[in-house]
Scaffold this motif. Structure first.
Motif, PDB file in Angstrom:
ATOM      1  N   ARG A  67      -1.404   8.838   1.448  1.00  0.00           N
ATOM      2  CA  ARG A  67      -1.625   9.707   0.342  1.00  0.00           C
ATOM      3  C   ARG A  67      -1.844  11.229   0.844  1.00  0.00           C
ATOM      4  N   ASN A  97       5.818   8.204  -0.449  1.00  0.00           N
ATOM      5  CA  ASN A  97       5.394   8.636  -1.839  1.00  0.00           C
ATOM      6  C   ASN A  97       3.905   9.472  -1.872  1.00  0.00           C
ATOM      7  N   ASN A 283       1.887  -4.328  -6.827  1.00  0.00           N
ATOM      8  CA  ASN A 283       3.283  -4.467  -7.052  1.00  0.00           C
ATOM      9  C   ASN A 283       3.974  -4.649  -5.894  1.00  0.00           C
ATOM     10  N   ASP A 310       1.245  -3.220   2.970  1.00  0.00           N
ATOM     11  CA  ASP A 310       1.591  -2.468   1.905  1.00  0.00           C
ATOM     12  C   ASP A 310       0.244  -1.922   1.612  1.00  0.00           C
TER      13      ASP A 310
HETATM   14  C1  NCD Z   1       1.985   1.262  -4.232  1.00  0.00           C
HETATM   15  C2  NCD Z   1       1.270   2.657  -4.031  1.00  0.00           C
HETATM   16  O1  NCD Z   1       0.029   2.480  -4.506  1.00  0.00           O
HETATM   17  O2  NCD Z   1       1.657   3.460  -3.357  1.00  0.00           O
HETATM   18  N1  NCD Z   1       1.133   0.181  -4.863  1.00  0.00           N
HETATM   19  C3  NCD Z   1       1.418  -1.112  -4.895  1.00  0.00           C
HETATM   20  O3  NCD Z   1       0.890  -1.961  -5.492  1.00  0.00           O
HETATM   21  N2  NCD Z   1       2.183  -1.545  -3.732  1.00  0.00           N
HETATM   22  C4  NCD Z   1       3.440   1.605  -4.560  1.00  0.00           C
HETATM   23  C5  NCD Z   1       4.184   0.414  -5.113  1.00  0.00           C
HETATM   24  O4  NCD Z   1       4.923  -0.084  -4.375  1.00  0.00           O
HETATM   25  O5  NCD Z   1       4.222   0.239  -6.227  1.00  0.00           O
END
Ligand code: NCD
Length: 441
Positions: A67, A97, A283, A310
């Motif tokens: 972030r 991102n 996600n 993730d």
């Molecule tokens: C990810 C994020 O928050 O950057 N979130 C997630 O649930 N994996 C982005 C994403 O892949 O949706």
């Protein structure tokens, strides 16, 4: 030099997937930041008693969101690095991102330099595939690579256009850098919060079928075949995605894939337990037990060759929004190592050597790092693990700014007791080293 320092890690079980070694007879010497055969004469030796512990080469978590820049209330490179060290992780690959999206060489360099200044974990930045991850114009992949990008991804968003994905995969071949896709057909998932199954139905939450993932995984696999490109699939979770991976293997396409620990430990019944608490919102979403079983089998068969967290930290206030409005994401860096032990090693599904490949040689190969593990002369990056310690996940004890995890309260087996990067302890017995070089920005 008589006051040279050497560290001797004695009596542990060395598990090194790079050299295919699983041995109780190997001691590890660390001299001047590197693995050594023996100490120089007259060295000042500090001995670490590793009896009962596992000694592993650098663990890599190749899918994290730090972030930074732009959303530093969720996580910063410093807090994310501390979370990594605490979790026993020696290297991470950071998703682009950020705000702005890491789609320029300057931003890639900034992330890399900031990570080095903090100095707690090795950071391999991932550059965006498309400008602003908008899917319309290819980013300057060549210059991103030159700046230090180890891979390319628009993660959080899929590369929706097949034409764009074809172009990206074609470049991947020439650039020798992998394209990591977040496979999701958004026309099917639009507005959905969870997996379309019984739990979603009972709670009345908007849901999407796992076909939305599998369809794009199949597309990506076929495009990898068409282009001869280098594809890695982020966080696969759908049963039919695994069939696409099997197809890719049969045809010897250059395709690899990762699984996330929450998909290994939980199924969508966790939604019924947590009800409308958004800690389960992630996600891709938590899937039915049949998909979880298929994923475990795919790991065992080597179809999925990486486990990555993730790590997607969010602020408490954001996760406290109503389920449908709360952001997707689980803070996973401080539980991944224990999740791997609990899901794969403890039940005897995989040998320790094979399981640890998922966080060492597996991601190393995808990122093209060419490390040699704990071979003589390599940087002394390692993790000591107490493999039998049972502990209960308490997100309040996380170093990450994100405390969002559905593993909260769960009993896990095995815990990192020390992390070393470049011969320096970044964590010992849960205490993370002070990031002395960093300033609060
Ligand atoms: C990810 C994020 O928050 O950057 N979130 C997630 O649930 N994996 C982005 C994403 O892949 O949706």
């Amino acid at each position: 030099m008589s006051d040279m320092q050497a560290i001797l890690i004695r009596g542990g079980r060395v598990i090194d997937p790079y050299r295919q070694i699983d041995s109780h007879d190997e001691d590890v010497w660390v001299v001047e930041g590197r693995v050594a055969k023996a100490p120089p004469t007259g060295a000042d030796v500090m001995e670490v008693d590793a009896r009962g512990l596992w000694v592993l080469p650098r663990l890599i978590d190749m899918h994290v969101h730090f972030r930074d820049p732009g959303q530093t209330w969720k996580e910063t490179i410093e807090t994310g690095s501390r979370a990594a060290a605490h979790g026993g992780i020696g290297a991470v690959a950071t998703m682009p991102n950020t705000v702005p999206v890491t789609d320029t060489p300057e931003l890639v360099e900034w992330v890399k330099n900031r990570g080095e200044a903090v100095g707690l974990v090795r950071i391999f930045p991932i550059g965006a595939v498309t400008v602003g991850s908008q899917g319309e114009e290819l980013a300057d992949l060549f210059r991103l690579k030159q700046a230090g990008a180890r891979a390319f991804s628009d993660d959080g968003l899929p590369v929706a256009s097949s034409r764009m994905m074809r172009a990206a995969l074609t470049y991947s071949r020439d650039l020798e850098r992998v394209i990591i896709n977040h496979a999701e057909d958004r026309s099917l998932t639009d507005g959905a919060s969870v997996h379309e199954g019984l739990a979603a139905h009972r709670l009345g939450l908007p849901a999407a079928p796992e076909t939305a993932e599998a369809m794009m995984v199949w597309r990506d696999v076929l495009l990898a075949g068409l282009t001869g490109g280098w594809l890695h699939l982020a966080h696969v979770s759908a049963r039919e995605s695994l069939e696409a991976l099997s197809y890719a293997r049969q045809h010897q396409y250059r395709v690899t894939a990762e699984a996330a620990p929450h998909h290994l430990l939980l199924n969508d019944e966790a939604l019924l337990r947590w009800q409308y608490d958004s800690v389960t919102k992630v996600n891709p979403p938590l899937r039915p037990e049949s998909s979880r079983q298929a994923l475990l089998k795919a790991l065992k068969q080597g179809l999925v060759n990486v486990v990555a967290s993730d790590h997607a930290p969010h602020h408490l206030d954001e996760k406290a929004l109503p389920y449908v409005q709360a952001p997707f994401g689980i803070s996973g860096l401080e539980t991944i190592l224990s999740a791997l032990i609990t899901a794969l090693i403890e039940p005897g599904l995989m040998t320790a050597l094979d399981a640890w490949a998922l966080m060492t040689t597996g991601p190393d190969q995808v990122l093209g790092l060419h490390s040699q593990g704990l071979a003589e002369g390599e940087p002394a990056d390692l993790t000591l693990i107490n493999p039998t310690r049972k502990w209960q996940v308490d997100p309040a004890a996380f170093y990450s700014l994100g405390h969002n995890t559905p593993l909260a309260g769960m009993k896990l087996t095995g815990q990192a007791v020390a992390t070393m990067v470049g011969g320096r302890w970044t964590m010992r017995e849960g205490e993370v080293a002070y990031a002395g070089l960093s300033e609060i920005s």
